[in-house]
Design an enzyme around this catalytic site. Sequence first.
Site, PDB file in Angstrom:
ATOM      1  N   ILE A 298      12.657   8.950  -4.958  1.00  0.00           N
ATOM      2  CA  ILE A 298      12.024   8.494  -3.722  1.00  0.00           C
ATOM      3  C   ILE A 298      13.075   7.969  -2.750  1.00  0.00           C
ATOM      4  O   ILE A 298      13.006   8.239  -1.542  1.00  0.00           O
ATOM      5  CB  ILE A 298      10.960   7.419  -4.069  1.00  0.00           C
TER       6      ILE A 298
ATOM      7  N   ARG B 147      25.723  10.776  -7.842  1.00  0.00           N
ATOM      8  CA  ARG B 147      24.370  11.110  -7.354  1.00  0.00           C
ATOM      9  C   ARG B 147      24.194  10.670  -5.899  1.00  0.00           C
ATOM     10  O   ARG B 147      23.488  11.306  -5.130  1.00  0.00           O
ATOM     11  CB  ARG B 147      23.300  10.455  -8.248  1.00  0.00           C
TER      12      ARG B 147
ATOM     13  N   ASP C  93      24.772  -2.599  -6.900  1.00  0.00           N
ATOM     14  CA  ASP C  93      23.939  -3.051  -8.014  1.00  0.00           C
ATOM     15  C   ASP C  93      23.127  -4.223  -7.493  1.00  0.00           C
ATOM     16  O   ASP C  93      23.684  -5.307  -7.254  1.00  0.00           O
ATOM     17  CB  ASP C  93      24.816  -3.472  -9.208  1.00  0.00           C
TER      18      ASP C  93
ATOM     19  N   ARG D 213      17.228 -11.225   2.498  1.00  0.00           N
ATOM     20  CA  ARG D 213      17.576 -12.457   3.223  1.00  0.00           C
ATOM     21  C   ARG D 213      18.881 -12.271   3.996  1.00  0.00           C
ATOM     22  O   ARG D 213      19.035 -12.783   5.106  1.00  0.00           O
ATOM     23  CB  ARG D 213      17.605 -13.687   2.326  1.00  0.00           C
TER      24      ARG D 213
ATOM     25  N   SER E  45       6.546  -0.576  -3.220  1.00  0.00           N
ATOM     26  CA  SER E  45       5.781  -1.212  -4.287  1.00  0.00           C
ATOM     27  C   SER E  45       5.075  -0.149  -5.127  1.00  0.00           C
ATOM     28  O   SER E  45       5.391   1.040  -5.029  1.00  0.00           O
ATOM     29  CB  SER E  45       4.777  -2.190  -3.656  1.00  0.00           C
TER      30      SER E  45
ATOM     31  N   TYR F  53       6.569  -5.176 -15.056  1.00  0.00           N
ATOM     32  CA  TYR F  53       6.737  -4.343 -13.858  1.00  0.00           C
ATOM     33  C   TYR F  53       5.649  -4.660 -12.832  1.00  0.00           C
ATOM     34  O   TYR F  53       5.938  -4.883 -11.645  1.00  0.00           O
ATOM     35  CB  TYR F  53       6.670  -2.871 -14.268  1.00  0.00           C
TER      36      TYR F  53
ATOM     37  N   LYS G 290       6.200  -6.242  -9.003  1.00  0.00           N
ATOM     38  CA  LYS G 290       5.763  -5.565  -7.781  1.00  0.00           C
ATOM     39  C   LYS G 290       4.728  -6.412  -7.032  1.00  0.00           C
ATOM     40  O   LYS G 290       4.695  -6.418  -5.802  1.00  0.00           O
ATOM     41  CB  LYS G 290       5.203  -4.172  -8.103  1.00  0.00           C
TER      42      LYS G 290
ATOM     43  N   SER H 261       9.868  11.949  -9.974  1.00  0.00           N
ATOM     44  CA  SER H 261      11.211  11.387  -9.755  1.00  0.00           C
ATOM     45  C   SER H 261      11.854  11.262 -11.122  1.00  0.00           C
ATOM     46  O   SER H 261      11.363  11.834 -12.094  1.00  0.00           O
ATOM     47  CB  SER H 261      11.110  10.014  -9.080  1.00  0.00           C
TER      48      SER H 261
END
Length: 268
Positions: free
Chosen positions: A19, A43, A64, A124, A143, A157, A161, A192
Site C-alpha cells: 500500500i 525495495r 525505522d 509531531r 488504519s 494490532y 489501530k 500486499s
Amino acid sequence: MLAAVGGRTAVVTGASTGIGRAIAVALGGLGWRVGLGARRLDRLEESARDVKAAGGDPYLHELDVRSAASIDEFLDATVAALGTVEVLVNNAGMSTPGPFHRIDDDALRCEVETNLLGPMLVTRRVVEQLLQRDAPGDLVFISSDATRHARPRMVAYAATKAGLELMAHSLALELEGTGIRSTIVRVGPTISEFGFQWPIEEVEELMRYWPRFGLQRHPGYLEPAAIAQAVVTAVTAPPGVHIDTIEVQPEAPVGDTGPAQPLPRPPE
Ligand code: NDP
C-alpha cells in the site's frame, strides 16, 4: 490519470512495498516530490523508480519508525532534499497474529512501536515544522477495519489501530484553524506483503476462524491502488474541505460468495 494539483512535498512511511508503494506512486502521479522511507533500501529503490515513472520526484532514505534517531535522520535528509514536508502518510505497519496470551512481550512491543508510537513520533516532528512555518498540510493515518469490526487473534494490532484513529481525530481538533488536516484511511483486506512472514498453517487457520465473527466473509481483496486513490482524494481536497475518514472495502466478487482464501505468496 490523476490531475496535477501543484508541486507539494509528501512523505510516505513504509513505502517499500504494498500500500505504501502504491500511495507513493499515486502522489508521484500528481507531479509531487515524494520522500520514501522504510528499512529495506533495495525495495525502496524499486518504489522510487515507479514514482519517477509516474511523473514524481522521489527521494528515498532508510527509516525505522521504531527508532527516534532514525526518524530524525530520515526527516532531516528528506527535508534537505525535497523541502518542508507538507503531506505525511503514516503507512508503515505490521502485525503478529495468534491467541493474545501466546504473543511474546517483544512482539507486542514491536506492534505498539511500529503502528502507534512511530506515527506519533513522525507526526509531531512534521506538525512542529508546519506550525513554525505557518504552513498548511495534510496528515494521513492508514488504519484498519479491525477498529470497526473487532478482530480476535489480532488483539494488539486492533488496539494499536484504534489508538491511531483516536490520535488522528484528536489531532484534527487540536489543529483546527491551522490549515493542517488530519485524515484516517481505514483499509479492508488488500493484496500486499502483509502477513507474508506468518506461518502458512496460521493463515489457513485464521481463514477458517475469522468468518465465525463475520470477518473475511468473501474472497474479495483490494488492489493497493484503491487505497492510494482514497489517499489522493483526501490530500487533494480543496481548501475548506476536510475529509475526516474514508473506509475502503473490497466488493464481494459478483457470483463468487465462497470463503476468503490465503493470498498467494512469492516463491521461496
Ligand atoms: P506490507 O507488509 O506490504 O507493507 C508494510 C510496510 O511497512 C513495508 O513497506 C515495511 O517496510 C514497512 N514497515 C514495517 N515496519 C517498519 C518500521 N519499523 N519502520 C519503517 N517501515 C516499516 O503491508 P501493507 O502494504 O498491507 O501495509 C500498509 C499499511 O496498511 C499498514 O499500516 C497495515 O496495517 C495497513 N493495513 C493493511 C491491510 C491489508 O489487508 N493489507 C488491511 C488493513 C490495514 P520495511 O519492511 O522495508 O521496513
